[in-house]
Write an enzyme that holds these catalytic residues in place. Sequence first.
Site, short mmCIF file in Angstrom:
data_model
loop_
_atom_site.label_atom_id
_atom_site.label_comp_id
_atom_site.label_asym_id
_atom_site.label_seq_id
_atom_site.Cartn_x
_atom_site.Cartn_y
_atom_site.Cartn_z
N LYS A 120 -10.78 -3.69 -4.17
CA LYS A 120 -11.64 -2.51 -4.22
C LYS A 120 -11.00 -1.39 -5.03
O LYS A 120 -11.68 -0.55 -5.59
CB LYS A 120 -11.84 -1.96 -2.80
CG LYS A 120 -12.71 -2.80 -1.91
CD LYS A 120 -12.62 -2.30 -0.46
CE LYS A 120 -13.58 -3.06 0.43
NZ LYS A 120 -13.35 -2.72 1.86
N LYS A 141 -5.00 -10.14 -7.02
CA LYS A 141 -6.14 -10.26 -6.11
C LYS A 141 -7.29 -9.35 -6.58
O LYS A 141 -7.05 -8.24 -7.03
CB LYS A 141 -5.65 -9.83 -4.72
CG LYS A 141 -6.57 -10.08 -3.58
CD LYS A 141 -5.90 -9.65 -2.28
CE LYS A 141 -5.84 -8.14 -2.15
NZ LYS A 141 -5.55 -7.67 -0.79
N LYS A 186 0.82 -1.22 0.00
CA LYS A 186 0.00 0.00 0.00
C LYS A 186 0.85 1.26 0.00
O LYS A 186 0.44 2.28 -0.55
CB LYS A 186 -0.92 0.02 1.22
CG LYS A 186 -2.09 -0.95 1.12
CD LYS A 186 -3.18 -0.56 2.11
CE LYS A 186 -4.32 -1.56 2.09
NZ LYS A 186 -5.33 -1.21 3.10
P1 AMP Z 1 -10.97 -5.12 3.27
O1 AMP Z 1 -11.85 -4.67 2.19
O2 AMP Z 1 -9.52 -4.98 2.94
O3 AMP Z 1 -11.34 -4.54 4.60
O4 AMP Z 1 -11.23 -6.67 3.41
C1 AMP Z 1 -12.34 -7.22 4.08
C2 AMP Z 1 -12.25 -8.73 4.12
O5 AMP Z 1 -12.36 -9.25 2.79
C3 AMP Z 1 -10.93 -9.26 4.69
O6 AMP Z 1 -11.20 -10.40 5.50
C4 AMP Z 1 -10.16 -9.65 3.46
O7 AMP Z 1 -9.22 -10.68 3.71
C5 AMP Z 1 -11.27 -10.14 2.55
N1 AMP Z 1 -10.89 -10.02 1.13
C6 AMP Z 1 -10.56 -8.87 0.48
N2 AMP Z 1 -10.26 -9.14 -0.82
C7 AMP Z 1 -10.39 -10.48 -0.98
C8 AMP Z 1 -10.22 -11.38 -2.08
N3 AMP Z 1 -9.86 -10.93 -3.29
N4 AMP Z 1 -10.46 -12.70 -1.88
C9 AMP Z 1 -10.85 -13.16 -0.66
N5 AMP Z 1 -11.02 -12.38 0.42
C10 AMP Z 1 -10.80 -11.05 0.27
#
Ligand code: AMP
Length: 348
Positions: free
Chosen positions: A213, A210, A118
């Site tokens: 967002k 991956k 990041k």
């Molecule tokens: P975040 O949006 O970074 O707060 O992520 C929220 C949750 O979604 C966390 O548990 C991440 O590990 C999971 N997550 C985010 N992107 C992915 C992805 N591409 N595949 C699986 N889990 C994800």
Amino acid sequence: MAFKERVFSGVQPTGNLHLGNYLGAIKRFVELQANYDCIYCVVDMHAITVPLSVWGGPAELTRNIREVAAAFIACGVDPKRHIVFNQSQVSGHAELAWVFNCVARLGWLNRMTQFKDKAGKDRENASVGLYAYPNLMAADILLYRATHVPVGEDQKQHVELTRDIAQKFNNDFHESIHQHGHGEAFFPLTEPLIQGPATRIMSFRDGTKKMSKSDPSDYSRINLTDDADAIAQKIRKAKTDPEPLPSEQAGLTKRPEADNLVGIYAALADITKGDVLKDFGGSQFSAFKGALVDLAVAKLGPIGAEMKRLVRDPTAIDAVLVDGADRARTIADETMKAVKDIVGFVRR
Ligand code: AMP
Ligand code: TRP
């Protein structure tokens, strides 16, 4: 040392909730409600660790906090039996994070791959908050002395750091923990729950990246608020290779795009990748994608519709968050009292 079993997890309100967030995290949150007391948090303090231009500013943050809460509820989290709230309403998160800033070592944080990703090349310009982010995450989890944390694969290193922080706190304050009647260890060594066919959903444009967002291409991901047409278009356009699907899971190695789509199908249908290949082994992608579109629209369509309905009534969502924060605070305040005693702070 037996700790009361409790689940905690968090999602950042940074917009574009997608299929990876659903399959890797929120769908698991829903399943775990049957067997655990669960606390699900919209981690708004984590969201502001990136530059303001990235998190979008105050109005966008407020909107995104409500949208994540709506997503939890639309996916099936029950905010009455469990706890749904936003982090900044419970001051214990920031307080415990400070103590952990003094427990965690620079060397530990320097190993965090998410910070490196990041912060990018211009590390001098990253916020101090982005660097200390894992300590705040450890505070989120340990403020409730949570024993289990469902997350996607990308968060594994942060949960391991949480265990290191808990262990060092337990060791450093061993005597005091004992003196204050908390036995041998005050914090549990939290287990990450990273299981099933969808712990790392990949981009639809590049099976080695991956799903995220922040990907500038909307075609790289399915957003939870996408309608049936958008879901169908994105799956049909998703990158694949020219071979038909293999009939066994071993045939998915070195075929990242095929592996990803089969994993998504399996997770949405609650079956294994092997089961999917029993049905679709030998099929062309066109046929498989058609089935995946039907399945994805059936599962995600109602969630997106319900999210849109819920965000139209911000007063109702805010009431859920305030009620959840009040209940979270009751647990958090107990922990903070004990932590203050253990560290030796004078308190009221
Ligand atoms: P975040 O949006 O970074 O707060 O992520 C929220 C949750 O979604 C966390 O548990 C991440 O590990 C999971 N997550 C985010 N992107 C992915 C992805 N591409 N595949 C699986 N889990 C994800
Ligand atoms: N760091 C997590 C992510 O980016 C979000 C998060 C913050 C979290 N605090 C947490 C996840 C506590 C689990 C438990 O996805």
